[in-house]
Design a protein around this motif. Structure first.
Motif, PDB file in Angstrom:
ATOM      1  N   ASP A  23       9.844 -37.109  -8.921  1.00  0.00           N
ATOM      2  CA  ASP A  23      11.142 -36.731  -9.478  1.00  0.00           C
ATOM      3  C   ASP A  23      11.755 -35.563  -8.692  1.00  0.00           C
ATOM      4  OD1 ASP A  23      13.300 -36.767 -11.243  1.00  0.00           O
ATOM      5  OD2 ASP A  23      12.334 -35.427 -12.662  1.00  0.00           O
ATOM      6  N   ALA A  24      10.912 -34.685  -8.191  1.00  0.00           N
ATOM      7  CA  ALA A  24      11.401 -33.570  -7.389  1.00  0.00           C
ATOM      8  C   ALA A  24      11.866 -34.029  -6.008  1.00  0.00           C
ATOM      9  CB  ALA A  24      10.315 -32.503  -7.254  1.00  0.00           C
ATOM     10  N   ILE A  25      11.250 -35.114  -5.512  1.00  0.00           N
ATOM     11  CA  ILE A  25      11.577 -35.626  -4.167  1.00  0.00           C
ATOM     12  C   ILE A  25      12.775 -36.566  -4.191  1.00  0.00           C
ATOM     13  CG2 ILE A  25      10.731 -37.048  -2.262  1.00  0.00           C
ATOM     14  CD1 ILE A  25       7.897 -36.017  -2.965  1.00  0.00           C
ATOM     15  N   ILE A  26      12.783 -37.521  -5.147  1.00  0.00           N
ATOM     16  CA  ILE A  26      13.836 -38.525  -5.223  1.00  0.00           C
ATOM     17  C   ILE A  26      15.015 -37.938  -5.989  1.00  0.00           C
ATOM     18  CG2 ILE A  26      14.478 -40.783  -6.154  1.00  0.00           C
ATOM     19  CD1 ILE A  26      11.618 -41.664  -5.711  1.00  0.00           C
ATOM     20  N   PRO A  27      16.215 -38.043  -5.429  1.00  0.00           N
ATOM     21  CA  PRO A  27      17.378 -37.502  -6.143  1.00  0.00           C
ATOM     22  C   PRO A  27      17.663 -38.311  -7.401  1.00  0.00           C
ATOM     23  CG  PRO A  27      18.070 -38.699  -4.189  1.00  0.00           C
ATOM     24  CD  PRO A  27      16.565 -38.657  -4.169  1.00  0.00           C
TER      25      PRO A  27
END
Length: 125
Positions: free
Chosen positions: A117-121
């Motif tokens: 979730d932190a990586i994928i916008p």
């Protein structure tokens, strides 16, 4: 003139909400699918189980956020969001056929989902 502007804003808000929900479901499906591949004790049997699970997860997240005011993303509210995210994953097991997860799988899955979730916008859980 003002009345028409207000009606247009209301319609735009409703469209945005539907778009946001659909985006949330799509991103949730991608992230949950990747998490299932990376997490021991977490499996999804087929694309339909993944899609239904994504809808259930998005709805559970929405209702928890509206009722309790708690962001259920794993890192949204620290340990509280992480625990709620793991619980949502585990509860989904009982609602969606083909969605299998153990308690440890839910905990590890919530951690992986938080990282993804932190990586994928966008917003997953």
């Amino acid at each position: 003139m003002d009345n028409n502007d207000n009606n247009n804003r209301t319609k735009d808000t409703k469209n945005t909400s539907v778009g946001e929900v659909l985006l949330r479901i799509l991103i949730t499906a991608i992230i949950v699918g990747v998490a299932a591949l990376l997490t021991p004790g977490f499996s999804i049997n087929g694309i339909w189980s993944l899609i239904i699970a994504s809808i259930v997860i998005a709805l559970l997240d929405y209702f928890i956020q509206k009722i309790a005011g708690v962001d259920a993303s794993p890192f949204g509210r620290g340990i509280t969001g992480f625990i709620i995210s793991a619980i949502i994953l585990y509860v989904t097991k009982f609602i969606v056929p083909g969605f299998n997860i153990s308690v440890w799988g839910a905990i590890i899955g919530a951690l992986i989902i938080g990282i993804l979730d932190a990586i994928i916008p966008g917003r997953a859980m």
